[in-house]
Design a protein around this motif. Structure first.
Motif, PDB file in Angstrom:
ATOM      1  N   SER A 186       0.722  -1.306  -0.126  1.00  0.00           N
ATOM      2  CA  SER A 186       0.015   0.085   0.041  1.00  0.00           C
ATOM      3  C   SER A 186       0.749   1.204   0.103  1.00  0.00           C
ATOM      4  O   SER A 186       0.553   2.415  -0.351  1.00  0.00           O
ATOM      5  N   ARG A 187       2.070   1.172   0.500  1.00  0.00           N
ATOM      6  CA  ARG A 187       3.097   2.229   0.856  1.00  0.00           C
ATOM      7  C   ARG A 187       3.741   2.711  -0.711  1.00  0.00           C
ATOM      8  O   ARG A 187       4.239   3.665  -0.801  1.00  0.00           O
ATOM      9  N   THR A 234      20.298   2.613  -6.380  1.00  0.00           N
ATOM     10  CA  THR A 234      19.261   3.434  -5.647  1.00  0.00           C
ATOM     11  C   THR A 234      19.840   4.867  -4.964  1.00  0.00           C
ATOM     12  O   THR A 234      21.027   4.551  -4.605  1.00  0.00           O
ATOM     13  N   SER A 235      19.091   5.591  -4.767  1.00  0.00           N
ATOM     14  CA  SER A 235      19.229   6.767  -3.826  1.00  0.00           C
ATOM     15  C   SER A 235      19.102   6.387  -2.276  1.00  0.00           C
ATOM     16  O   SER A 235      19.099   7.142  -1.442  1.00  0.00           O
ATOM     17  N   GLY A 236      18.543   5.247  -2.293  1.00  0.00           N
ATOM     18  CA  GLY A 236      17.962   4.818  -0.887  1.00  0.00           C
ATOM     19  C   GLY A 236      18.788   4.660   0.319  1.00  0.00           C
ATOM     20  O   GLY A 236      20.062   4.681   0.097  1.00  0.00           O
ATOM     21  N   LYS A 237      18.269   4.575   1.528  1.00  0.00           N
ATOM     22  CA  LYS A 237      18.846   4.542   2.645  1.00  0.00           C
ATOM     23  C   LYS A 237      18.557   3.026   3.367  1.00  0.00           C
ATOM     24  O   LYS A 237      17.518   2.848   3.448  1.00  0.00           O
ATOM     25  N   ILE A 238      19.724   2.357   3.563  1.00  0.00           N
ATOM     26  CA  ILE A 238      19.086   0.965   4.048  1.00  0.00           C
ATOM     27  C   ILE A 238      18.911   0.754   5.485  1.00  0.00           C
ATOM     28  O   ILE A 238      19.960   1.371   6.344  1.00  0.00           O
ATOM     29  N   ASP A 239      17.897   0.414   5.921  1.00  0.00           N
ATOM     30  CA  ASP A 239      17.442   0.526   7.466  1.00  0.00           C
ATOM     31  C   ASP A 239      18.104  -0.689   7.983  1.00  0.00           C
ATOM     32  O   ASP A 239      19.008  -0.918   9.088  1.00  0.00           O
ATOM     33  N   THR A 263      15.064  -7.217   4.204  1.00  0.00           N
ATOM     34  CA  THR A 263      15.563  -5.693   4.185  1.00  0.00           C
ATOM     35  C   THR A 263      14.439  -4.943   4.474  1.00  0.00           C
ATOM     36  O   THR A 263      13.204  -5.057   4.028  1.00  0.00           O
ATOM     37  N   ALA A 264      14.937  -3.543   4.661  1.00  0.00           N
ATOM     38  CA  ALA A 264      14.082  -2.278   4.838  1.00  0.00           C
ATOM     39  C   ALA A 264      14.864  -1.500   4.416  1.00  0.00           C
ATOM     40  O   ALA A 264      15.982  -1.222   4.669  1.00  0.00           O
ATOM     41  N   VAL A 265      14.327  -0.556   3.222  1.00  0.00           N
ATOM     42  CA  VAL A 265      15.037   0.416   2.772  1.00  0.00           C
ATOM     43  C   VAL A 265      14.149   1.689   2.720  1.00  0.00           C
ATOM     44  O   VAL A 265      13.012   1.440   2.087  1.00  0.00           O
ATOM     45  N   ARG A 271       9.261   3.826   3.350  1.00  0.00           N
ATOM     46  CA  ARG A 271      10.013   2.685   3.818  1.00  0.00           C
ATOM     47  C   ARG A 271       9.544   1.457   3.488  1.00  0.00           C
ATOM     48  O   ARG A 271       8.296   1.283   3.484  1.00  0.00           O
ATOM     49  N   LEU A 272      10.272   1.009   2.484  1.00  0.00           N
ATOM     50  CA  LEU A 272       9.770  -0.486   1.921  1.00  0.00           C
ATOM     51  C   LEU A 272      10.561  -1.644   2.383  1.00  0.00           C
ATOM     52  O   LEU A 272      11.786  -1.499   2.797  1.00  0.00           O
ATOM     53  N   ILE A 273       9.650  -2.603   2.582  1.00  0.00           N
ATOM     54  CA  ILE A 273      10.303  -4.006   3.032  1.00  0.00           C
ATOM     55  C   ILE A 273      10.152  -5.118   1.992  1.00  0.00           C
ATOM     56  O   ILE A 273       9.130  -4.872   1.281  1.00  0.00           O
ATOM     57  N   ASP A 274      11.034  -5.845   1.845  1.00  0.00           N
ATOM     58  CA  ASP A 274      10.967  -7.165   1.158  1.00  0.00           C
ATOM     59  C   ASP A 274      11.763  -8.503   1.874  1.00  0.00           C
ATOM     60  O   ASP A 274      12.589  -8.115   2.822  1.00  0.00           O
TER      61      ASP A 274
END
Lengths: 282, 282
Positions: A186-187, A234-239, A263-265, A271-274
């Motif tokens: 949904s996010r 990606t330009s993302g930041k890994i949690d 992972t959560a990024v 904040r996406l998880i997979d």
């Protein structure tokens, strides 16, 4: 299909079904349904006489700086989608209906909640267990359906059901993905066009790590390769990005046979998880 | 009457009763039955199609320096007594049967557990909620019966059932007393002859305090008189003696209409509890 907003209406339905000796499949959701939710409901439909879907954005599982207020909501749209998979009852209560009183009792999720998503979202899984146990007592399902995308959530709920003897079965359904591999969420609607193009690199990274681990059994190397891929693409930041035993969520040892690579990024503000769950044979 | 020791046997019975659409009354006990327990079972007998009594000395509600090991146990005697009140099933599991796994999830009893017995027994009510919620999920009762002697326990369990939507009703039964007023308790067997003679002063003290409070509305004076009576008439050591609102267990205000006057007293090594619940009209 019936949309009910009160506990009294839900209980009337549940008691009638129970009196007939029929089975209930419960699909707990926070709404803004996507194909993942519909797959859960479809599976519940096949395995039970009746299907209840709850749609409730549960405030107690959001931290003070999280997206409770902005979480996407569209009940009208959800009702139409739920109808396509023959849900019998949608239970869509208000916050006041779910939490009219608070005597201060809490379910503390413990050890399994202190890592992965729990580390950056303190109290999140306590809130999940609170609302899930309430929904279990309200809907009295024979089976309850959860997506494997929230792998840690599923593991913790399974622990609660096992250790507290809830009279129901937890059923899980694999992650449903977009064509390019991004896990449905949904996010995902939060993502800008550019972010949406980057996002599939998360799933790619997990696949790279899995292959590396199956080849070398080297946890650190596998994790390092995956992190590098996300950082490069990606330009993302890994949690977090971790390989653990599943479902107990402990450090991998030589005895481990089933694995969770999760992972959560943060892609921008989203904040996406997979995750991937696999055994030693792949 | 059937005595079952495994969860599988209990569930078989429960599922059969549920399939018939019949009601179950659950009487959770730690065994070493006295008239208080039998009154609970008798009440359950009158109000339900079937009665399950659990007999389980729950280790998780005892502190490290408490009497878990020495708590009186006599299943053979209990079985005979339960038969006199037509219990259908006794569920008497081992500790291993009840707690085969521990994923670390705990129910934290919160505010209502921090006072009275909870203050001197940290974790006690967390353990009570743990075992009670397990028993509720295992026996799936229509009604569950608890003695008013454990007034704080009843209040906390009622809060859990309300806030977590357990699909059952909590029923309470008044304290059963010996001829001289001492509240019946499995722990009374610990008392020496001299201690047994002193012990009724606890109930006398509560009556003195209640009368004083109804006459003067003076909480402090009422409590003081009761403490003085116990100190004068026994060799015991008072753990607490308090007048609170009931069932929320808060400080008495002008708005309070129902009261709990509760005490715990060590008579020798034996910790005895007693209480009165009354409203402003007495």
């Amino acid at each position: 299909m019936n949309v009910v907003k009160t506990i009294a209406e839900l209980k009337a339905f549940v008691n009638e079904v129970k009196a007939q000796g029929k089975t209930i499949g419960l699909v707990p959701t926070m709404g803004f349904l996507h194909d993942g939710h519909l797959t859960l409901a479809n599976t519940a439909r096949q395995e039970n006489d009746f299907v209840i879907m709850s749609i409730f954005v549960n405030p107690t599982q959001f931290g003070p700086n999280e997206d409770f207020e902005s979480y996407p909501r569209d009940l009208e749209r959800d009702v139409k989608l739920a109808e396509t998979v023959s849900v019998d009852v949608i239970f869509a209560p208000t916050v006041e209906e779910m939490y009219p009183t608070d005597g201060g009792i809490r379910i503390c999720a413990g050890r399994q909640s202190e890592i992965l998503c729990g580390a950056s979202r303190p109290g999140h899984f306590d809130g999940v267990l609170q609302v899930v146990s309430k929904l279990f007592h309200l809907a009295e399902p024979t089976r309850a359906y959860f997506g494997q995308k929230d792998a840690q959530q599923v593991a913790i709920i399974q622990t609660m059901v096992r250790d507290y003897n809830f009279p129901l079965e937890i059923c899980t359904v694999p992650i449903v993905r977009e064509v390019d591999g991004l896990a449905k969420s949904s996010r995902n609607v939060y993502l800008t066009e550019e972010e949406r193009i980057e996002a599939p690199a998360i799933y790619e990274a997990l696949q790279i790590a899995k292959e590396e681990f199956l080849a070398s059994q080297d946890v650190e190397r596998a994790v390092r390769l995956a992190i590098k891929h996300i950082e490069n693409k990606t330009s993302g930041k890994i949690d977090y990005l971790q390989l653990l035993s599943y479902p107990d969520l402990k450090v991998v040892t030589e005895e481990t046979t089933q694995f969770l690579l999760a992972t959560a990024v943060y892609i921008g503000k989203t904040r996406l998880i997979d995750n991937l769950i696999f055994n030693i044979k792949g």
